[in-house]
Structures are given as C-alpha cells and as structure tokens.
Design an enzyme around this catalytic site. Structure first.
Site, short mmCIF file in Angstrom:
data_model
loop_
_atom_site.label_atom_id
_atom_site.label_comp_id
_atom_site.label_asym_id
_atom_site.label_seq_id
_atom_site.Cartn_x
_atom_site.Cartn_y
_atom_site.Cartn_z
N GLN A 1 0.84 -1.20 0.00
CA GLN A 1 0.00 0.00 0.00
C GLN A 1 0.88 1.25 0.00
O GLN A 1 1.24 1.77 1.05
CB GLN A 1 -0.95 0.01 1.20
CG GLN A 1 -1.94 1.13 1.09
CD GLN A 1 -3.04 1.06 2.12
OE1 GLN A 1 -3.16 0.12 2.89
NE2 GLN A 1 -3.85 2.09 2.15
N PHE A 2 1.19 1.73 -1.19
CA PHE A 2 2.07 2.89 -1.31
C PHE A 2 1.46 4.14 -0.70
O PHE A 2 2.17 5.07 -0.33
CB PHE A 2 2.48 3.14 -2.77
CG PHE A 2 1.47 3.89 -3.59
CD1 PHE A 2 1.58 5.27 -3.73
CD2 PHE A 2 0.42 3.23 -4.21
CE1 PHE A 2 0.65 5.97 -4.49
CE2 PHE A 2 -0.50 3.92 -4.95
CZ PHE A 2 -0.40 5.29 -5.10
N THR A 3 0.14 4.18 -0.53
CA THR A 3 -0.50 5.37 0.02
C THR A 3 -0.10 5.61 1.49
O THR A 3 -0.30 6.70 2.00
CB THR A 3 -2.03 5.31 -0.10
OG1 THR A 3 -2.52 4.17 0.60
CG2 THR A 3 -2.45 5.26 -1.57
#
Length: 154
Positions: A78-80
């Site tokens: 989850q790059f967010t």
C-alpha cells in the site's frame, strides 16, 4: 518502511474477483515502502513484526506474539502509506519508492515473514485490491522504521 498492522480474526484480499489471499487469526499488514528504504529496513521491520506481543495470554494480557499463537499473515502492498499530507489537501507520494524497488523490498518482506510464519498470504503488487477484514479488538498498530531511529522520550 511503514506498516499498519491490524490484529484480525479473519482477512482476505480479492483482485478482479479472485481471492489471492485469506487468513484467519493473525495480522493484516498494510506495507508502504519509501524511497529511502533498504534491505536493512526490511530486516528490522520483519523482526519487530514477528516479535510484536499483541495477542492475549491465558490471563488476557497482551503477552503473546503471532508465533506464540500460531497465527497467519496477510501482507498487502500500500504505497499510500507513504503519503505526505503536510501541505495542501492533495497527498503527495513523492517519497514512495519507485515501483521496481518497492516491489523488490515488498517481496523480500514477504519471504522473510514466510520463513517464520508458513501461512503468509499476500495481495498483488500494484493491483487494485478489495481487502476485507474483521479487526480483533480492535487492535491496530503503526510501525515506521524511521521511528526506530529516534531517541525514545520518557
């Protein structure tokens, strides 16, 4: 490297209608890789995660690790989690690792976890995923390897 860990009684991830991972008792781990992360952050975060004592013992105290309870892991990229929201109202993701390096470190993290926790499932890197979970507690922990480098205030 950042991880949001949720103690769950069940969790699953679906990509394009197909379940790619599912667990019962264990941790759902949302993992973000920053541009400064290396194999050392993978090692440190894996060690901390696998020793984290947030499962109840016989007296109901949080004294047991995932290994102690025979739990499973579901790891989702989850790059967010690398969002910078300090300026304005639109998050910046400029500090997230480039996709090739993020994928390499994400896969290394999964393999290090699998070496200790055989039931380690995962999502699909870079895919749009539907994640379902039943948070146990709720019990949610934030780990950031940058925080491990700071002195602890008493």
């Amino acid at each position: 490297m950042r991880a949001l860990i949720q103690r769950v009684t069940q969790a699953s991830v679906t990509v394009e209608g197909t379940v790619t991972g599912a667990i019962e008792k264990g941790f759902l781990v949302l993992l973000g890789v920053t541009e400064e992360d290396t194999e050392e952050e993978v090692r440190v975060l894996t060690e901390k995660l696998l020793k984290l004592r947030i499962f109840p013992d016989a007296e109901g105290k949080t004294n047991c690790s995932i290994q102690d309870v025979g739990g499973a892991l579901l790891i989702i990229s989850q790059f967010t989690l690398c969002a910078d929201c300090r300026k304005g109202t639109r998050p910046s993701f400029s500090h997230a690792a480039k996709p090739d390096e993020a994928k390499r470190l994400y896969e290394m993290f999964i393999e290090k976890c699998r070496a200790v926790i055989p039931h380690t499932d995962c999502g699909v890197f870079g895919a749009h995923m539907d994640v379902s979970l039943l948070n146990d507690g709720p019990f949610t922990i934030w780990l950031d390897t940058d925080d491990f480098k700071k002195p602890r205030n008493h």
